[in-house]
Design a protein around this motif. Structure first.
Motif, PDB file in Angstrom:
ATOM      1  N   THR A 108     -91.826  19.541 -30.833  1.00  0.00           N
ATOM      2  CA  THR A 108     -90.844  20.291 -31.620  1.00  0.00           C
ATOM      3  C   THR A 108     -91.447  21.620 -32.060  1.00  0.00           C
ATOM      4  OG1 THR A 108     -91.554  19.299 -33.720  1.00  0.00           O
ATOM      5  CG2 THR A 108     -89.887  18.123 -32.452  1.00  0.00           C
ATOM      6  N   ARG A 109     -90.608  22.453 -32.636  1.00  0.00           N
ATOM      7  CA  ARG A 109     -91.045  23.760 -33.117  1.00  0.00           C
ATOM      8  C   ARG A 109     -90.555  23.973 -34.535  1.00  0.00           C
ATOM      9  NH1 ARG A 109     -86.774  27.327 -33.224  1.00  0.00           N
ATOM     10  NH2 ARG A 109     -84.921  26.707 -32.032  1.00  0.00           N
ATOM     11  N   LYS A 110     -91.092  24.973 -35.178  1.00  0.00           N
ATOM     12  CA  LYS A 110     -90.594  25.358 -36.489  1.00  0.00           C
ATOM     13  C   LYS A 110     -89.289  26.132 -36.321  1.00  0.00           C
ATOM     14  CE  LYS A 110     -94.999  25.618 -38.969  1.00  0.00           C
ATOM     15  NZ  LYS A 110     -95.908  26.505 -39.752  1.00  0.00           N
ATOM     16  N   PHE A 111     -88.330  25.829 -37.197  1.00  0.00           N
ATOM     17  CA  PHE A 111     -87.056  26.543 -37.153  1.00  0.00           C
ATOM     18  C   PHE A 111     -87.101  27.742 -38.103  1.00  0.00           C
ATOM     19  CE2 PHE A 111     -85.933  22.259 -35.757  1.00  0.00           C
ATOM     20  CZ  PHE A 111     -85.218  22.551 -34.606  1.00  0.00           C
ATOM     21  N   THR A 112     -86.338  28.770 -37.765  1.00  0.00           N
ATOM     22  CA  THR A 112     -86.284  29.989 -38.568  1.00  0.00           C
ATOM     23  C   THR A 112     -84.845  30.245 -39.002  1.00  0.00           C
ATOM     24  OG1 THR A 112     -85.865  31.480 -36.707  1.00  0.00           O
ATOM     25  CG2 THR A 112     -88.168  30.913 -37.173  1.00  0.00           C
ATOM     26  N   GLY A 113     -84.664  31.296 -39.781  1.00  0.00           N
ATOM     27  CA  GLY A 113     -83.326  31.661 -40.218  1.00  0.00           C
ATOM     28  C   GLY A 113     -82.388  31.958 -39.055  1.00  0.00           C
ATOM     29  N   ALA A 114     -82.944  32.428 -37.944  1.00  0.00           N
ATOM     30  CA  ALA A 114     -82.113  32.736 -36.779  1.00  0.00           C
ATOM     31  C   ALA A 114     -81.452  31.476 -36.226  1.00  0.00           C
ATOM     32  CB  ALA A 114     -82.962  33.410 -35.702  1.00  0.00           C
ATOM     33  N   ASP A 115     -82.090  30.334 -36.404  1.00  0.00           N
ATOM     34  CA  ASP A 115     -81.526  29.075 -35.901  1.00  0.00           C
ATOM     35  C   ASP A 115     -80.300  28.644 -36.699  1.00  0.00           C
ATOM     36  OD1 ASP A 115     -83.450  28.287 -33.762  1.00  0.00           O
ATOM     37  OD2 ASP A 115     -84.872  28.386 -35.429  1.00  0.00           O
ATOM     38  N   GLU A 116     -80.116  29.202 -37.886  1.00  0.00           N
ATOM     39  CA  GLU A 116     -78.970  28.831 -38.721  1.00  0.00           C
ATOM     40  C   GLU A 116     -77.681  29.552 -38.311  1.00  0.00           C
ATOM     41  OE1 GLU A 116     -79.847  29.436 -42.816  1.00  0.00           O
ATOM     42  OE2 GLU A 116     -81.675  28.237 -42.785  1.00  0.00           O
ATOM     43  N   ILE A 117     -77.793  30.603 -37.499  1.00  0.00           N
ATOM     44  CA  ILE A 117     -76.613  31.375 -37.119  1.00  0.00           C
ATOM     45  C   ILE A 117     -75.747  30.553 -36.169  1.00  0.00           C
ATOM     46  CG2 ILE A 117     -75.783  33.476 -35.988  1.00  0.00           C
ATOM     47  CD1 ILE A 117     -78.406  34.811 -36.896  1.00  0.00           C
ATOM     48  N   ILE A 118     -74.490  30.399 -36.513  1.00  0.00           N
ATOM     49  CA  ILE A 118     -73.579  29.548 -35.741  1.00  0.00           C
ATOM     50  C   ILE A 118     -73.031  30.300 -34.534  1.00  0.00           C
ATOM     51  CG2 ILE A 118     -71.380  28.310 -35.806  1.00  0.00           C
ATOM     52  CD1 ILE A 118     -71.907  27.795 -38.778  1.00  0.00           C
ATOM     53  N   ASP A 119     -73.118  29.652 -33.383  1.00  0.00           N
ATOM     54  CA  ASP A 119     -72.495  30.150 -32.160  1.00  0.00           C
ATOM     55  C   ASP A 119     -71.201  29.361 -31.972  1.00  0.00           C
ATOM     56  OD1 ASP A 119     -71.666  30.801 -29.636  1.00  0.00           O
ATOM     57  OD2 ASP A 119     -73.587  30.400 -28.639  1.00  0.00           O
ATOM     58  N   TRP A 120     -70.074  30.025 -32.173  1.00  0.00           N
ATOM     59  CA  TRP A 120     -68.791  29.332 -32.173  1.00  0.00           C
ATOM     60  C   TRP A 120     -68.315  28.951 -30.777  1.00  0.00           C
ATOM     61  CZ3 TRP A 120     -66.982  27.173 -36.411  1.00  0.00           C
ATOM     62  CH2 TRP A 120     -67.437  27.661 -37.645  1.00  0.00           C
ATOM     63  N   THR A 121     -69.097  29.312 -29.744  1.00  0.00           N
ATOM     64  CA  THR A 121     -68.792  28.816 -28.400  1.00  0.00           C
ATOM     65  C   THR A 121     -69.377  27.424 -28.182  1.00  0.00           C
ATOM     66  OG1 THR A 121     -70.767  29.804 -27.363  1.00  0.00           O
ATOM     67  CG2 THR A 121     -68.781  31.172 -27.509  1.00  0.00           C
TER      68      THR A 121
END
Length: 270
Positions: free
Chosen positions: A189-202
């Motif tokens: 696994t990896r560390k998650f960042t704030g960028a991972d919280e952005i929702i992709d509505w597709t």
């Protein structure tokens, strides 16, 4: 038993608290305080705060380990986030609680990754630590379920309860449990960042639901408003928003947010 405890996150505290009530705690090691909030106030980790409340000797640098004057029977490590070297590993048996189905999900974010991938169960493993990352032999493992709406916090609470039981059993009967080598292909696994919280509505409704459960929320725009979606559910294959927090405002339910749009068509991601 004489124990050294090493950990950082809040779900570790109930485990360490239970151990401290039944054993002699020589020292507690945790991560250094971090700045939090807009004022960047240095804040001790949950384990650090707990150790101070219990009047236990607490250290925020692993370099201080060599200064301990007493030798532990076991070193217990849970969600510490620091690589241990031979000076620690060779002092006493180091036991790690790792919440994954090892060798699946080695590394820093096993619970978040399991939820993000939609897994419906995981293991809690009691593992002998070595110099490599989560590769040690497994002493005990117990399977736990992940509910369809369980968040990372929910799973962590279950892990804490299981870890308490496992550690008490092992510490009192160490010769009963033989180490078993990990079998199968490793997944890291990896560390998650704030960028991972952005929702992709597709993405599918289930993928978005898993993202929000795993990362304690997802960020997006709804009708031009920056919001953090905090809770969702799946109904008849559709994603339903339960709670969210618009930027600069309090947490609210979905109905209240929609009422504030005054009948405007809802546009996600815009």
């Amino acid at each position: 038993m004489k124990l050294v405890l090493m950990g950082t996150n809040d779900f570790v505290v109930p485990v360490f608290d239970d151990l401290s009530n039944k054993n002699d705690i020589i020292a507690v090691f945790t991560r250094a305080p971090k700045s939090k909030g807009r004022k960047h106030i240095l804040t001790p980790s949950p384990v650090h705060a707990w150790a101070m409340e219990k009047n236990l000797p607490v250290f925020t640098s692993i370099k201080d380990f060599d200064n301990l004057t007493d030798k532990p029977d076991f070193i217990i490590v849970i969600s510490y986030g620091v690589i241990l070297r031979d000076n620690v590993l060779n002092t006493a048996k180091c036991i790690n609680v790792h919440p994954s189905t090892l060798p699946k999900y080695r590394g820093p974010s096993p619970i978040k990754t399991a939820i993000l991938n939609g897994d419906r169960n995981t293991d809690v493993c009691l593992m002998e630590m070595n110099a490599d990352l989560d590769t040690g032999d497994v002493l005990m493992r117990e399977n736990i379920l992940i509910g369809e709406n369980d968040t990372c916090s929910d799973v962590e609470k279950n892990v804490s309860n299981v870890a308490i039981k496992m550690l008490n059993e092992y510490i009192n009967n160490p010769g009963k449990y033989l180490p078993i080598k990990q079998q199968g292909d490793a997944i890291y696994t990896r560390k998650f960042t704030g960028a991972d919280e952005i929702i992709d509505w597709t993405n599918s409704p289930q993928q978005i639901h898993n993202q929000i459960r795993a990362l304690s929320g997802g960020r997006t725009k709804i009708n031009g408003v920056d919001v953090k979606i905090l809770e969702t559910k799946i109904e008849n294959g559709e994603l339903k928003i339960v709670k969210l927090q618009p930027a600069g405002k309090n947490i609210m339910d979905w109905k209240s947010f929609v009422n504030g749009l005054h009948g405007a068509e809802i546009k996600y991601g815009e």
